[in-house]
Design a protein around this motif. Sequence first.
Motif, PDB file in Angstrom:
ATOM      1  N   ALA A  68       2.205  15.507  13.991  1.00 34.64           N
ATOM      2  CA  ALA A  68       1.195  14.508  14.329  1.00 34.64           C
ATOM      3  C   ALA A  68      -0.139  14.990  13.751  1.00 34.64           C
ATOM      4  O   ALA A  68      -0.705  15.983  14.216  1.00 34.64           O
ATOM      5  N   LEU A  69      -0.617  14.338  12.710  1.00 33.76           N
ATOM      6  CA  LEU A  69      -1.888  14.691  12.076  1.00 33.76           C
ATOM      7  C   LEU A  69      -2.954  13.740  12.608  1.00 33.76           C
ATOM      8  O   LEU A  69      -2.939  12.541  12.321  1.00 33.76           O
ATOM      9  N   ILE A  70      -3.873  14.270  13.394  1.00 35.17           N
ATOM     10  CA  ILE A  70      -4.868  13.473  14.107  1.00 35.17           C
ATOM     11  C   ILE A  70      -6.222  13.644  13.424  1.00 35.17           C
ATOM     12  O   ILE A  70      -6.781  14.742  13.392  1.00 35.17           O
ATOM     13  N   VAL A  71      -6.734  12.560  12.851  1.00 32.43           N
ATOM     14  CA  VAL A  71      -7.976  12.619  12.072  1.00 32.43           C
ATOM     15  C   VAL A  71      -9.033  11.733  12.729  1.00 32.43           C
ATOM     16  O   VAL A  71      -8.793  10.557  12.997  1.00 32.43           O
ATOM     17  N   SER A  72     -10.204  12.320  12.973  1.00 31.32           N
ATOM     18  CA  SER A  72     -11.317  11.592  13.568  1.00 31.32           C
ATOM     19  C   SER A  72     -12.573  11.791  12.724  1.00 31.32           C
ATOM     20  O   SER A  72     -12.671  12.750  11.954  1.00 31.32           O
ATOM     21  N   ALA A  73     -13.537  10.895  12.914  1.00 29.96           N
ATOM     22  CA  ALA A  73     -14.803  10.986  12.182  1.00 29.96           C
ATOM     23  C   ALA A  73     -15.748   9.921  12.705  1.00 29.96           C
ATOM     24  O   ALA A  73     -15.303   8.899  13.234  1.00 29.96           O
ATOM     25  N   PRO A  74     -17.046  10.122  12.543  1.00 33.82           N
ATOM     26  CA  PRO A  74     -17.963   9.022  12.859  1.00 33.82           C
ATOM     27  C   PRO A  74     -17.827   7.919  11.815  1.00 33.82           C
ATOM     28  O   PRO A  74     -17.413   8.168  10.681  1.00 33.82           O
ATOM     29  N   SER A  75     -18.154   6.711  12.206  1.00 36.32           N
ATOM     30  CA  SER A  75     -18.084   5.576  11.291  1.00 36.32           C
ATOM     31  C   SER A  75     -18.948   5.838  10.057  1.00 36.32           C
ATOM     32  O   SER A  75     -20.104   6.244  10.175  1.00 36.32           O
ATOM     33  N   GLY A  76     -18.356   5.645   8.872  1.00 37.84           N
ATOM     34  CA  GLY A  76     -19.094   5.834   7.630  1.00 37.84           C
ATOM     35  C   GLY A  76     -18.921   7.189   6.984  1.00 37.84           C
ATOM     36  O   GLY A  76     -19.449   7.430   5.893  1.00 37.84           O
ATOM     37  N   ALA A  77     -18.148   8.081   7.613  1.00 37.49           N
ATOM     38  CA  ALA A  77     -17.972   9.428   7.057  1.00 37.49           C
ATOM     39  C   ALA A  77     -16.970   9.469   5.916  1.00 37.49           C
ATOM     40  O   ALA A  77     -16.851  10.483   5.231  1.00 37.49           O
ATOM     41  N   GLY A  78     -16.229   8.382   5.698  1.00 39.67           N
ATOM     42  CA  GLY A  78     -15.260   8.342   4.603  1.00 39.67           C
ATOM     43  C   GLY A  78     -13.842   8.639   5.026  1.00 39.67           C
ATOM     44  O   GLY A  78     -12.973   8.870   4.180  1.00 39.67           O
ATOM     45  N   LYS A  79     -13.585   8.577   6.323  1.00 40.71           N
ATOM     46  CA  LYS A  79     -12.251   8.903   6.846  1.00 40.71           C
ATOM     47  C   LYS A  79     -11.178   7.980   6.267  1.00 40.71           C
ATOM     48  O   LYS A  79     -10.107   8.439   5.869  1.00 40.71           O
ATOM     49  N   SER A  80     -11.446   6.692   6.242  1.00 44.11           N
ATOM     50  CA  SER A  80     -10.439   5.735   5.771  1.00 44.11           C
ATOM     51  C   SER A  80     -10.069   5.983   4.312  1.00 44.11           C
ATOM     52  O   SER A  80      -8.894   5.888   3.935  1.00 44.11           O
ATOM     53  N   ASP A 135       6.518  12.727   9.872  1.00 45.11           N
ATOM     54  CA  ASP A 135       5.112  13.042  10.127  1.00 45.11           C
ATOM     55  C   ASP A 135       4.368  11.733  10.400  1.00 45.11           C
ATOM     56  O   ASP A 135       4.643  10.702   9.779  1.00 45.11           O
ATOM     57  N   VAL A 136       3.411  11.786  11.326  1.00 48.51           N
ATOM     58  CA  VAL A 136       2.668  10.586  11.703  1.00 48.51           C
ATOM     59  C   VAL A 136       1.177  10.874  11.637  1.00 48.51           C
ATOM     60  O   VAL A 136       0.702  11.875  12.175  1.00 48.51           O
ATOM     61  N   LEU A 137       0.458   9.994  10.980  1.00 47.88           N
ATOM     62  CA  LEU A 137      -0.982  10.122  10.808  1.00 47.88           C
ATOM     63  C   LEU A 137      -1.701   9.228  11.808  1.00 47.88           C
ATOM     64  O   LEU A 137      -1.368   8.055  11.951  1.00 47.88           O
ATOM     65  N   PHE A 138      -2.687   9.808  12.494  1.00 48.79           N
ATOM     66  CA  PHE A 138      -3.469   9.063  13.478  1.00 48.79           C
ATOM     67  C   PHE A 138      -4.916   8.978  13.029  1.00 48.79           C
ATOM     68  O   PHE A 138      -5.554  10.004  12.776  1.00 48.79           O
ATOM     69  N   ASP A 139      -5.432   7.779  12.933  1.00 48.38           N
ATOM     70  CA  ASP A 139      -6.830   7.522  12.606  1.00 48.38           C
ATOM     71  C   ASP A 139      -7.481   7.031  13.885  1.00 48.38           C
ATOM     72  O   ASP A 139      -7.462   5.832  14.189  1.00 48.38           O
ATOM     73  N   CYS A 164      -2.042  18.241  15.076  1.00 52.26           N
ATOM     74  CA  CYS A 164      -3.028  19.012  14.321  1.00 52.26           C
ATOM     75  C   CYS A 164      -4.266  18.138  14.206  1.00 52.26           C
ATOM     76  O   CYS A 164      -4.196  17.002  13.722  1.00 52.26           O
ATOM     77  N   THR A 165      -5.418  18.627  14.652  1.00 59.81           N
ATOM     78  CA  THR A 165      -6.625  17.808  14.723  1.00 59.81           C
ATOM     79  C   THR A 165      -7.617  18.167  13.621  1.00 59.81           C
ATOM     80  O   THR A 165      -7.909  19.341  13.388  1.00 59.81           O
ATOM     81  N   VAL A 166      -8.144  17.131  12.961  1.00 58.55           N
ATOM     82  CA  VAL A 166      -9.098  17.303  11.861  1.00 58.55           C
ATOM     83  C   VAL A 166     -10.283  16.369  12.101  1.00 58.55           C
ATOM     84  O   VAL A 166     -10.091  15.186  12.415  1.00 58.55           O
ATOM     85  N   PHE A 167     -11.488  16.890  11.905  1.00 55.20           N
ATOM     86  CA  PHE A 167     -12.692  16.067  12.037  1.00 55.20           C
ATOM     87  C   PHE A 167     -13.394  16.007  10.693  1.00 55.20           C
ATOM     88  O   PHE A 167     -13.661  17.044  10.069  1.00 55.20           O
ATOM     89  N   ILE A 168     -13.682  14.775  10.235  1.00 59.69           N
ATOM     90  CA  ILE A 168     -14.381  14.566   8.974  1.00 59.69           C
ATOM     91  C   ILE A 168     -15.871  14.415   9.259  1.00 59.69           C
ATOM     92  O   ILE A 168     -16.275  13.539  10.036  1.00 59.69           O
ATOM     93  N   SER A 175     -23.892  10.763  16.472  1.00 56.21           N
ATOM     94  CA  SER A 175     -24.475  11.998  16.984  1.00 56.21           C
ATOM     95  C   SER A 175     -23.633  12.585  18.111  1.00 56.21           C
ATOM     96  O   SER A 175     -23.363  13.791  18.155  1.00 56.21           O
ATOM     97  N   ARG A 176     -23.189  11.723  19.026  1.00 53.14           N
ATOM     98  CA  ARG A 176     -22.357  12.186  20.148  1.00 53.14           C
ATOM     99  C   ARG A 176     -20.989  12.653  19.659  1.00 53.14           C
ATOM    100  O   ARG A 176     -20.437  13.638  20.166  1.00 53.14           O
ATOM    101  N   GLU A 177     -20.425  11.939  18.677  1.00 55.36           N
ATOM    102  CA  GLU A 177     -19.113  12.321  18.159  1.00 55.36           C
ATOM    103  C   GLU A 177     -19.165  13.657  17.428  1.00 55.36           C
ATOM    104  O   GLU A 177     -18.287  14.510  17.596  1.00 55.36           O
ATOM    105  N   ILE A 178     -20.189  13.839  16.603  1.00 55.71           N
ATOM    106  CA  ILE A 178     -20.321  15.087  15.850  1.00 55.71           C
ATOM    107  C   ILE A 178     -20.491  16.279  16.795  1.00 55.71           C
ATOM    108  O   ILE A 178     -20.011  17.380  16.510  1.00 55.71           O
ATOM    109  N   ALA A 179     -21.127  16.049  17.929  1.00 54.37           N
ATOM    110  CA  ALA A 179     -21.294  17.133  18.907  1.00 54.37           C
ATOM    111  C   ALA A 179     -19.955  17.628  19.430  1.00 54.37           C
ATOM    112  O   ALA A 179     -19.840  18.768  19.907  1.00 54.37           O
ATOM    113  N   GLN A 180     -18.902  16.801  19.340  1.00 54.68           N
ATOM    114  CA  GLN A 180     -17.570  17.175  19.786  1.00 54.68           C
ATOM    115  C   GLN A 180     -16.728  17.830  18.688  1.00 54.68           C
ATOM    116  O   GLN A 180     -15.612  18.281  18.943  1.00 54.68           O
ATOM    117  N   ALA A 181     -17.262  17.890  17.474  1.00 57.90           N
ATOM    118  CA  ALA A 181     -16.486  18.391  16.336  1.00 57.90           C
ATOM    119  C   ALA A 181     -15.915  19.797  16.542  1.00 57.90           C
ATOM    120  O   ALA A 181     -14.789  20.067  16.100  1.00 57.90           O
TER     121      ALA A 181
END
Length: 212
Positions: free
Chosen positions: A13-25, A103-107, A124-128, A159-165
Motif C-alpha cells: 500500500a503506497l500512500i501519497v499525500s501533499a498539499p493542493s498544488g504540490a504536483g502529487k497528481s 500493489d495499491v496506490l493511495f492519493d 508506505c507513506t510519502v509526503f510531496i 500550512s497545516r498539512e505541511i506541519a504534519q509532514a
Amino acid sequence: MPDPSSSGRQGLALIVSAPSGAGKSTLIGRLRAEFPGVGYSISCTTRAPRGTERDGVDYHFIDAALFKERIAQGYFAEWAEVHGNYYGTPRQQVLDLLAKGRDVLFDIDVQGAKQLRANLNLGCTVFILPPTREELTRRLTGRGTDTPEVIAKRLSNASREIAQAPWFQYLVVNDDLDAAYDELRAVYLAARCAPELRPGLVEGLLRGWEEA
C-alpha cells in the motif's frame, strides 16, 4: 523442492499525500504509467466531477447522505472532510487487492493517510512538498480553475498539512519534476522489498537448504 521465489507476496500500500498544488497528481500519473500493474484505490467523494472525471474511474461520486450511511456501516478504511467535501476509501476493496499481491496506490490527504495506517496497520507513506510557499501560490494561481478565495483557503490548509509532514516515512520535494519523480520511484521500488510483503520467502529458502 519448493521454489522460494514462488511464495505468495502481499501487495504494497503506497500512500501519497501533499498539499493542493504540490504536483502529487502529476507524479502519481508518471508512476502509474511506468508501473501499470499498480492498482489505484478509487475513493468515494461527495464533490462534483471536474472536467473529464468519470464515475467509477476517477472517483465514486455519491451524495452526502449515502456517504454518512457508509461511515456508520464501517465501509471505509479511512474517510475525511476536505475543502467542504467528504472523501473515503472502501475498506474491502483495498484488502482484496493487497491479498492478491497487487500493489495499491493511495492519493489521499494527511488525515486519511493517518487513518489508513491506523485502521489497516500497513502501508508506505510519502509526503510531496512544494519547494516554497511562493511556488505553491504560483502553481495554484496558474491552474486558472479556482477563485482567489479558494486559493487562499488551499494555502491556509497547506500550512497545516505541511506541519504534519514529519509523520510520514518519506519526504519528496517537488522542485524539479524529474528529480522528484526519481525519488518517488526509488521509494516505491525499495518499499516493495520489505520482508513483511514476502511471508514465507526466507523460510522456504531455508527448507530448501535443509533438504539439500
